[in-house]
Design a protein around this motif. Sequence first.
Motif, PDB file in Angstrom:
ATOM      1  N   ASP A 167       0.828  -1.211   0.000  1.00 26.07           N
ATOM      2  CA  ASP A 167       0.000   0.000   0.000  1.00 26.07           C
ATOM      3  C   ASP A 167       0.859   1.256   0.000  1.00 26.07           C
ATOM      4  OD1 ASP A 167      -2.251  -1.602   0.038  1.00 26.07           O
ATOM      5  OD2 ASP A 167      -2.620  -1.353   2.198  1.00 26.07           O
ATOM      6  N   LYS A 168       1.884   1.268   0.853  1.00 25.77           N
ATOM      7  CA  LYS A 168       2.785   2.422   0.914  1.00 25.77           C
ATOM      8  C   LYS A 168       3.527   2.607  -0.407  1.00 25.77           C
ATOM      9  CE  LYS A 168       2.771   4.309   5.026  1.00 25.77           C
ATOM     10  NZ  LYS A 168       2.533   5.711   5.251  1.00 25.77           N
ATOM     11  N   LYS A 169       3.947   1.493  -1.018  1.00 26.45           N
ATOM     12  CA  LYS A 169       4.668   1.589  -2.287  1.00 26.45           C
ATOM     13  C   LYS A 169       3.769   2.182  -3.370  1.00 26.45           C
ATOM     14  CE  LYS A 169       7.637  -0.821  -5.445  1.00 26.45           C
ATOM     15  NZ  LYS A 169       9.022  -1.050  -5.232  1.00 26.45           N
ATOM     16  N   ALA A 170       2.511   1.751  -3.419  1.00 29.06           N
ATOM     17  CA  ALA A 170       1.568   2.298  -4.390  1.00 29.06           C
ATOM     18  C   ALA A 170       1.356   3.787  -4.141  1.00 29.06           C
ATOM     19  CB  ALA A 170       0.245   1.549  -4.320  1.00 29.06           C
ATOM     20  N   GLU A 171       1.271   4.165  -2.873  1.00 31.61           N
ATOM     21  CA  GLU A 171       1.102   5.573  -2.510  1.00 31.61           C
ATOM     22  C   GLU A 171       2.296   6.417  -2.973  1.00 31.61           C
ATOM     23  OE1 GLU A 171       1.209   7.839   1.741  1.00 31.61           O
ATOM     24  OE2 GLU A 171      -0.092   6.076   1.612  1.00 31.61           O
ATOM     25  N   ALA A 192       5.230   9.903  -6.920  1.00 25.80           N
ATOM     26  CA  ALA A 192       6.371  10.037  -7.819  1.00 25.80           C
ATOM     27  C   ALA A 192       5.945  10.314  -9.252  1.00 25.80           C
ATOM     28  CB  ALA A 192       7.231   8.775  -7.772  1.00 25.80           C
ATOM     29  N   SER A 193       4.769   9.831  -9.647  1.00 25.22           N
ATOM     30  CA  SER A 193       4.310  10.064 -11.019  1.00 25.22           C
ATOM     31  C   SER A 193       3.956  11.529 -11.253  1.00 25.22           C
ATOM     32  CB  SER A 193       3.111   9.175 -11.347  1.00 25.22           C
ATOM     33  OG  SER A 193       2.000   9.545 -10.566  1.00 25.22           O
ATOM     34  N   THR A 194       3.591  12.245 -10.198  1.00 30.60           N
ATOM     35  CA  THR A 194       3.250  13.663 -10.346  1.00 30.60           C
ATOM     36  C   THR A 194       4.365  14.589  -9.899  1.00 30.60           C
ATOM     37  OG1 THR A 194       2.222  13.698  -8.149  1.00 30.60           O
ATOM     38  CG2 THR A 194       0.789  13.218 -10.030  1.00 30.60           C
ATOM     39  N   ASP A 195       5.249  14.109  -9.017  1.00 31.12           N
ATOM     40  CA  ASP A 195       6.328  14.943  -8.481  1.00 31.12           C
ATOM     41  C   ASP A 195       7.671  14.347  -8.892  1.00 31.12           C
ATOM     42  OD1 ASP A 195       7.946  16.632  -7.060  1.00 31.12           O
ATOM     43  OD2 ASP A 195       7.246  15.999  -5.076  1.00 31.12           O
ATOM     44  N   ILE A 227      12.861   4.908  -2.350  1.00 29.11           N
ATOM     45  CA  ILE A 227      11.511   4.680  -1.828  1.00 29.11           C
ATOM     46  C   ILE A 227      11.441   3.418  -0.967  1.00 29.11           C
ATOM     47  CG2 ILE A 227       9.173   4.014  -2.516  1.00 29.11           C
ATOM     48  CD1 ILE A 227       9.277   6.061  -4.666  1.00 29.11           C
ATOM     49  N   ASP A 228      12.050   2.319  -1.382  1.00 32.50           N
ATOM     50  CA  ASP A 228      11.979   1.075  -0.618  1.00 32.50           C
ATOM     51  C   ASP A 228      12.526   1.256   0.799  1.00 32.50           C
ATOM     52  OD1 ASP A 228      10.829  -0.200  -2.723  1.00 32.50           O
ATOM     53  OD2 ASP A 228      12.386  -1.721  -2.960  1.00 32.50           O
ATOM     54  N   ASN A 229      13.651   1.949   0.930  1.00 31.55           N
ATOM     55  CA  ASN A 229      14.230   2.180   2.256  1.00 31.55           C
ATOM     56  C   ASN A 229      13.286   3.001   3.119  1.00 31.55           C
ATOM     57  OD1 ASN A 229      16.569   0.816   1.576  1.00 31.55           O
ATOM     58  ND2 ASN A 229      17.571   2.649   0.813  1.00 31.55           N
ATOM     59  N   ARG A 230      12.689   4.026   2.551  1.00 32.06           N
ATOM     60  CA  ARG A 230      11.770   4.887   3.288  1.00 32.06           C
ATOM     61  C   ARG A 230      10.523   4.102   3.714  1.00 32.06           C
ATOM     62  NH1 ARG A 230      10.430  10.118   0.154  1.00 32.06           N
ATOM     63  NH2 ARG A 230      12.692  10.076   0.074  1.00 32.06           N
ATOM     64  N   ILE A 231      10.006   3.268   2.832  1.00 33.25           N
ATOM     65  CA  ILE A 231       8.799   2.479   3.132  1.00 33.25           C
ATOM     66  C   ILE A 231       9.081   1.477   4.249  1.00 33.25           C
ATOM     67  CG2 ILE A 231       7.198   0.776   2.203  1.00 33.25           C
ATOM     68  CD1 ILE A 231       7.487   2.229  -0.514  1.00 33.25           C
ATOM     69  N   ILE A 232      10.199   0.761   4.161  1.00 28.53           N
ATOM     70  CA  ILE A 232      10.571  -0.215   5.195  1.00 28.53           C
ATOM     71  C   ILE A 232      10.666   0.478   6.553  1.00 28.53           C
ATOM     72  CG2 ILE A 232      12.485  -1.659   6.041  1.00 28.53           C
ATOM     73  CD1 ILE A 232      11.102  -3.149   3.905  1.00 28.53           C
ATOM     74  N   THR A 233      11.292   1.658   6.589  1.00 28.73           N
ATOM     75  CA  THR A 233      11.440   2.394   7.846  1.00 28.73           C
ATOM     76  C   THR A 233      10.086   2.842   8.387  1.00 28.73           C
ATOM     77  OG1 THR A 233      13.628   3.157   7.188  1.00 28.73           O
ATOM     78  CG2 THR A 233      12.565   4.356   8.952  1.00 28.73           C
ATOM     79  N   GLU A 234       9.187   3.296   7.510  1.00 29.13           N
ATOM     80  CA  GLU A 234       7.864   3.736   7.960  1.00 29.13           C
ATOM     81  C   GLU A 234       7.026   2.587   8.507  1.00 29.13           C
ATOM     82  OE1 GLU A 234       5.581   6.052   5.217  1.00 29.13           O
ATOM     83  OE2 GLU A 234       7.277   7.363   4.771  1.00 29.13           O
ATOM     84  N   VAL A 235       7.061   1.447   7.840  1.00 30.22           N
ATOM     85  CA  VAL A 235       6.212   0.319   8.247  1.00 30.22           C
ATOM     86  C   VAL A 235       6.800  -0.448   9.432  1.00 30.22           C
ATOM     87  CG1 VAL A 235       5.227  -1.886   7.500  1.00 30.22           C
ATOM     88  CG2 VAL A 235       5.181   0.083   5.968  1.00 30.22           C
ATOM     89  N   LEU A 236       8.086  -0.756   9.386  1.00 30.25           N
ATOM     90  CA  LEU A 236       8.704  -1.562  10.438  1.00 30.25           C
ATOM     91  C   LEU A 236       9.342  -0.734  11.546  1.00 30.25           C
ATOM     92  CD1 LEU A 236      10.402  -4.302   8.254  1.00 30.25           C
ATOM     93  CD2 LEU A 236       8.218  -4.424   9.432  1.00 30.25           C
ATOM     94  N   GLY A 237       9.495   0.572  11.333  1.00 31.79           N
ATOM     95  CA  GLY A 237      10.142   1.434  12.309  1.00 31.79           C
ATOM     96  C   GLY A 237      11.637   1.477  12.068  1.00 31.79           C
TER      97      GLY A 237
END
Length: 105
Positions: A58-62, A67-70, A78-88
């Motif tokens: 879900d976070k990756k899709a978000e 990213a498609s607009t900005d 993105i993967d590193n940021r998503i892992i940190t947000e979900v797992l802490g």
Amino acid sequence: MLRYQREDAVRFWNSKKGEELSPGQKVRRIQLFDITHRKKDGSRMTSEAGEIMEKLKDKKAEYEAIASTDSSVNLEDIDNRIITEVLGPERYGQVRFQGSGVNLT
């Protein structure tokens, strides 16, 4: 590499999932989480792992929608940021995804 690790690696690369990854293709952190948290039959190891994977997707899709607009969003990070947000964030004495040269300090 230990003998059993080599055997597991050869078995994986000869499997259907391993053939999908071309040699030299970089495995992303979310993809690594998905691969390492499945049983041999393809089901999730635990229900918690399934919930975490859904949150990661879900976070990756978000982020991909953003990213498609900005154009200032870096898709590589993105993967590193998503892992940190979900797992802490990683904590002292905890290594989440090991690589060569990783130590606990």
